[in-house]
Design an enzyme around this catalytic site. Structure first.
Site, PDB file in Angstrom:
ATOM      1  N   MET A  99      39.614  46.612  36.083  1.00 55.78           N
ATOM      2  CA  MET A  99      40.557  47.840  36.236  1.00 55.78           C
ATOM      3  C   MET A  99      41.838  47.498  35.678  1.00 55.78           C
ATOM      4  SD  MET A  99      39.550  48.577  40.315  1.00 55.78           S
ATOM      5  CE  MET A  99      40.858  47.974  41.027  1.00 55.78           C
ATOM      6  N   ILE A 157      38.590  41.625  43.538  1.00 56.02           N
ATOM      7  CA  ILE A 157      39.071  40.376  42.861  1.00 56.02           C
ATOM      8  C   ILE A 157      40.559  40.666  42.533  1.00 56.02           C
ATOM      9  CG2 ILE A 157      39.026  38.654  41.359  1.00 56.02           C
ATOM     10  CD1 ILE A 157      35.876  39.234  41.315  1.00 56.02           C
ATOM     11  N   GLY A 187      46.320  46.016  38.764  1.00 55.03           N
ATOM     12  CA  GLY A 187      45.241  45.279  37.726  1.00 55.03           C
ATOM     13  C   GLY A 187      44.439  44.209  38.370  1.00 55.03           C
ATOM     14  N   SER A 188      43.259  44.570  38.246  1.00 55.86           N
ATOM     15  CA  SER A 188      42.107  43.386  38.811  1.00 55.86           C
ATOM     16  C   SER A 188      40.769  43.857  38.352  1.00 55.86           C
ATOM     17  CB  SER A 188      42.102  43.693  40.673  1.00 55.86           C
ATOM     18  OG  SER A 188      42.554  44.876  40.943  1.00 55.86           O
ATOM     19  N   ARG A 189      39.776  43.698  39.279  1.00 58.97           N
ATOM     20  CA  ARG A 189      38.180  43.874  38.903  1.00 58.97           C
ATOM     21  C   ARG A 189      37.651  43.948  40.522  1.00 58.97           C
ATOM     22  NH1 ARG A 189      35.865  38.713  35.921  1.00 58.97           N
ATOM     23  NH2 ARG A 189      34.013  39.175  36.801  1.00 58.97           N
TER      24      ARG A 189
END
Length: 219
Positions: A99, A157, A187-189
């Protein structure tokens, strides 16, 4: 545009920052018109970037017990068979969705069922695409068991910019496919661990729409 509840404080602080810095510049450096004008434009752009980050779209999830839907907006960056060591302790197919800061950062439940397992892990803030981010970064692990007994594990995450993970689920809770399960800021996943016999409906580099895109079909 609807604003997500997780954004109220951040947007308020951003507004104070924009108003405060512009007032200070006007007061002390008002004679330097190019500087005050440049900062005014830049700070307004900054403010609207913060606002759009916390937007909350209205979406209708395609409820289907055979489907695993995307838990977030983003891009598929990993599809591989791995050994999941925290819960299943065996082979699973991992699908990771990155993301970016311009994506909607709400997280949705990929299936309906009961939350069988949940754990928060403090950790590092490696960039979200780093291979070790799945096991070393700040993260949560959630396992949902569908009515037919299939279990899906997924992880929120944190990345280099994401400094706060929010979740709305707990063990024993009944959840619906496409309902909100949490939020990750900046911002991450999200990693999803699927049974090996599940049929994948996405490929690397595919864009996903959270709570809408069907990433896999269960057999």
């Amino acid at each position: 545009m609807t604003i997500h509840k997780e954004g109220f404080v951040s947007i308020g602080l951003a507004a104070l920052f924009v108003l405060g810095t512009n007032a200070l510049l006007r007061n002390f450096l008002g004679e330097i018109e190019w500087l005050t004008t440049t900062w005014l434009v830049a700070s307004i752009i900054f403010f609207f970037i913060i606002v759009q980050f916390f937007r909350k779209p209205t979406r209708l999830s395609p409820i289907n017990p055979k489907h695993v839907i995307a838990p977030c907006d983003g891009k598929v960056v990993v599809i591989e068979e791995v050994v999941e060591t925290e819960y299943f302790k065996g082979p699973r197919r991992q699908v990771s969705i990155f993301m970016s800061p311009i994506n909607v950062h709400i997280n949705w439940n990929p299936i309906s069922g009961v939350v069988k397992y949940f754990k928060y892990h403090p950790g590092k803030y490696l960039v979200a695409w780093h291979p070790k981010s799945s096991t070393e970064n700040e993260r949560t692990t959630t396992v949902i068991q569908s009515p037919n007994g299939v279990e899906i594990l997924f992880r929120q995450i944190a990345g280099a910019l994401a400094k706060r993970i929010v979740w709305y689920v707990k063990e024993g809770q009944q959840v619906s496919q496409g309902s909100e399960m949490g939020f990750i800021k900046f911002g991450s996943r999200v990693d999803i661990y699927l049974p090996l016999d599940a049929t994948l409906n996405v490929n690397l580099e595919d864009k996903t729409t959270g709570s809408v895109t069907v990433i896999a079909t269960l057999n």
